[in-house]
Design a protein around this motif. Structure first.
Motif, PDB file in Angstrom:
ATOM      1  N   GLU A   1       0.820  -1.282  -0.465  1.00 25.50           N
ATOM      2  CA  GLU A   1       0.326   0.034  -0.309  1.00 25.50           C
ATOM      3  C   GLU A   1       1.037   1.299   0.051  1.00 25.50           C
ATOM      4  OE1 GLU A   1      -3.872  -1.327   2.227  1.00 25.50           O
ATOM      5  OE2 GLU A   1      -1.946  -1.161   3.374  1.00 25.50           O
ATOM      6  N   LYS A   2       1.867   1.025   0.499  1.00 29.86           N
ATOM      7  CA  LYS A   2       2.941   2.509   0.821  1.00 29.86           C
ATOM      8  C   LYS A   2       3.174   2.350  -0.292  1.00 29.86           C
ATOM      9  CE  LYS A   2       4.151   2.066   5.806  1.00 29.86           C
ATOM     10  NZ  LYS A   2       5.497   1.665   7.019  1.00 29.86           N
ATOM     11  N   ILE A   3       3.816   1.708  -1.730  1.00 28.92           N
ATOM     12  CA  ILE A   3       4.219   1.648  -2.850  1.00 28.92           C
ATOM     13  C   ILE A   3       3.449   2.127  -3.701  1.00 28.92           C
ATOM     14  CG2 ILE A   3       5.686   0.709  -4.520  1.00 28.92           C
ATOM     15  CD1 ILE A   3       6.746  -1.494  -2.279  1.00 28.92           C
TER      16      ILE A   3
ATOM     17  N   MET B   1       6.880   7.732   3.692  1.00 33.29           N
ATOM     18  CA  MET B   1       5.824   6.602   3.246  1.00 33.29           C
ATOM     19  C   MET B   1       7.180   5.493   2.471  1.00 33.29           C
ATOM     20  SD  MET B   1       3.257   7.077   4.038  1.00 33.29           S
ATOM     21  CE  MET B   1       2.349   5.871   3.033  1.00 33.29           C
ATOM     22  N   ASN B   2       8.215   5.681   2.526  1.00 29.82           N
ATOM     23  CA  ASN B   2       9.299   4.910   1.753  1.00 29.82           C
ATOM     24  C   ASN B   2       9.220   3.844   3.060  1.00 29.82           C
ATOM     25  OD1 ASN B   2      10.880   3.240  -0.255  1.00 29.82           O
ATOM     26  ND2 ASN B   2      12.772   4.620   0.779  1.00 29.82           N
ATOM     27  N   PRO B   3       9.361   2.138   2.008  1.00 29.92           N
ATOM     28  CA  PRO B   3       9.093   0.646   3.452  1.00 29.92           C
ATOM     29  C   PRO B   3      10.583   0.932   3.852  1.00 29.92           C
ATOM     30  CG  PRO B   3       7.955   0.402   1.292  1.00 29.92           C
ATOM     31  CD  PRO B   3       8.733   1.564   1.155  1.00 29.92           C
ATOM     32  N   GLY B   4      10.695   0.585   4.861  1.00 29.38           N
ATOM     33  CA  GLY B   4      11.485  -0.020   5.545  1.00 29.38           C
ATOM     34  C   GLY B   4      12.623   1.377   6.522  1.00 29.38           C
ATOM     35  N   GLN B   5      13.818   1.022   6.764  1.00 25.70           N
ATOM     36  CA  GLN B   5      14.257   2.063   8.103  1.00 25.70           C
ATOM     37  C   GLN B   5      13.680   3.884   7.100  1.00 25.70           C
ATOM     38  OE1 GLN B   5      17.747   1.233   9.419  1.00 25.70           O
ATOM     39  NE2 GLN B   5      17.862   2.762  11.071  1.00 25.70           N
ATOM     40  N   LEU B   6      13.269   4.613   8.400  1.00 28.39           N
ATOM     41  CA  LEU B   6      13.539   6.363   7.123  1.00 28.39           C
ATOM     42  C   LEU B   6      15.043   6.581   7.566  1.00 28.39           C
ATOM     43  CD1 LEU B   6      11.842   8.429   6.912  1.00 28.39           C
ATOM     44  CD2 LEU B   6      12.124   8.594   9.097  1.00 28.39           C
TER      45      LEU B   6
END
Length: 98
Positions: free
Chosen positions: A5-7, A56-61
């Motif tokens: 969903e974020k992508i 919103m990028n998945p993974g670590q900020l």
């Protein structure tokens, strides 16, 4: 929100970014001209979309991207809220290690 969903949200924001950036590039305005404020508003929206994508990028900020996004937004916003010293406040973003 799932990673998928974020992508999807990021892909949508890229379309918005392309539209905003296109408007920014198409508007010819020199500082102090009647269209300058509008051009700066497009630039602010452009930077806000970059912040959205970073968040919103998945993974670590990615803190370096976050710092750069915040710096850009504060620097541009400084002209709209001059008494807040937003541009000056960004110096602390770069004084400390991430």
């Amino acid at each position: 929100m799932t990673s998928k969903e974020k992508i999807t949200a990021i892909k949508t924001s890229r379309k918005l970014h392309d539209q905003v950036e296109g408007s920014y590039l198409a508007l010819m305005a020199a500082k102090g001209s009647k269209n300058w404020e509008e051009k700066q508003r497009y630039l602010l929206a452009d930077m806000a979309l970059h912040l959205y994508q970073t968040a919103m990028n998945p993974g670590q900020l990615k803190l370096d991207e976050l710092r750069n996004n915040l710096h850009a937004i504060a620097t541009i916003s400084d002209q709209f809220i001059p008494n807040a010293n937003l541009k000056e406040s960004t110096s602390e973003l770069f004084e400390r290690e991430l």
